[in-house]
Enzyme design. Structure first.
Site, PDB file in Angstrom:
ATOM      1  N   ARG A  12       2.965  -3.392  10.050  1.00 35.53           N
ATOM      2  CA  ARG A  12       3.643  -2.152   9.656  1.00 35.53           C
ATOM      3  C   ARG A  12       3.289  -0.988  10.568  1.00 35.53           C
ATOM      4  NH1 ARG A  12       2.891  -1.954   3.225  1.00 35.53           N
ATOM      5  NH2 ARG A  12       0.724  -1.895   3.866  1.00 35.53           N
TER       6      ARG A  12
ATOM      7  N   GLU B 174     -11.133  -5.310   3.471  1.00 30.10           N
ATOM      8  CA  GLU B 174     -11.526  -5.375   2.063  1.00 30.10           C
ATOM      9  C   GLU B 174     -11.417  -6.767   1.445  1.00 30.10           C
ATOM     10  OE1 GLU B 174      -7.514  -3.137   2.181  1.00 30.10           O
ATOM     11  OE2 GLU B 174      -9.177  -3.525   3.500  1.00 30.10           O
TER      12      GLU B 174
END
Length: 185
Positions: free
Chosen positions: A72, A109
């Site tokens: 993105r 994460e």
């Protein structure tokens, strides 16, 4: 506009509200415990997309090159580069480029990853670059992109993101890299 300080934040409440209204939260994706920020509705909205590109272009103005992190970030970076009349560099996920490559490993994460750029055919020495990505979470990806570009000889002027998840501490993790965020949650 550019980066005026190490902790530069783009303060535009109307744009931040627009981004928030067109961001879809998806729980437990790509794995349990992760809250994914789906920006597809934002990208599909011509008014919002143009506002985002204008804001990011004002931040990246003066850079020789705009670098976007796959996927993105690369999509947005290409539009920003077209608006500015600069080139664009896509920082790719591991295994997407033919060798030789420069690779930087990092932890995000939800696990380890690596990003790459070509090791030949691309001279970045002394090139001023603004890194663009979609979301700043823990800072792993942006930090790796910064290290990778600096290893290649680039002068990274800062990073710009559409959404910053402040609770995850990414800005602090990549200090002193200047970060401009269009929206913070």
């Amino acid at each position: 506009m550019g980066f005026d300080a190490v902790t530069d934040i783009r303060e535009d409440a109307a744009l931040a509200d627009l981004i928030a209204s067109l961001t879809r939260d998806v729980s437990n994706f790509p794995q349990r415990g992760v809250q994914f920020k789906d920006l597809t509705p934002l990208f599909a909205d011509r008014t919002a997309m143009n506002a985002v590109i204008d804001a990011l272009a004002s931040i990246a103005a003066g850079s020789d090159l705009v670098a976007g992190i796959e996927s993105r970030g690369s999509l947005v970076a290409a539009a920003v580069a077209a608006r500015l009349g600069t080139g664009v560099l896509s920082i790719r996920k591991e295994g997407k480029l033919p060798p030789p490559v420069l690779r930087e490993k990092y932890t995000r994460e939800y696990g380890p990853a690596a990003i790459e750029i070509p090791a030949d055919g691309l001279d970045l020495r002394g090139t001023s670059i603004t890194i663009i990505d979609d979301v700043l979470a823990t800072g792993g990806t942006l930090g790796a992109a910064n290290r990778l570009l600096e290893r290649a000889g680039a002068n990274v002027t800062g990073a710009a993101v559409l959404v910053e998840i402040t609770a995850l501490g990414g800005r602090e993790a990549i200090a002193p890299l200047a970060v401009a965020s269009l929206s913070r949650v």
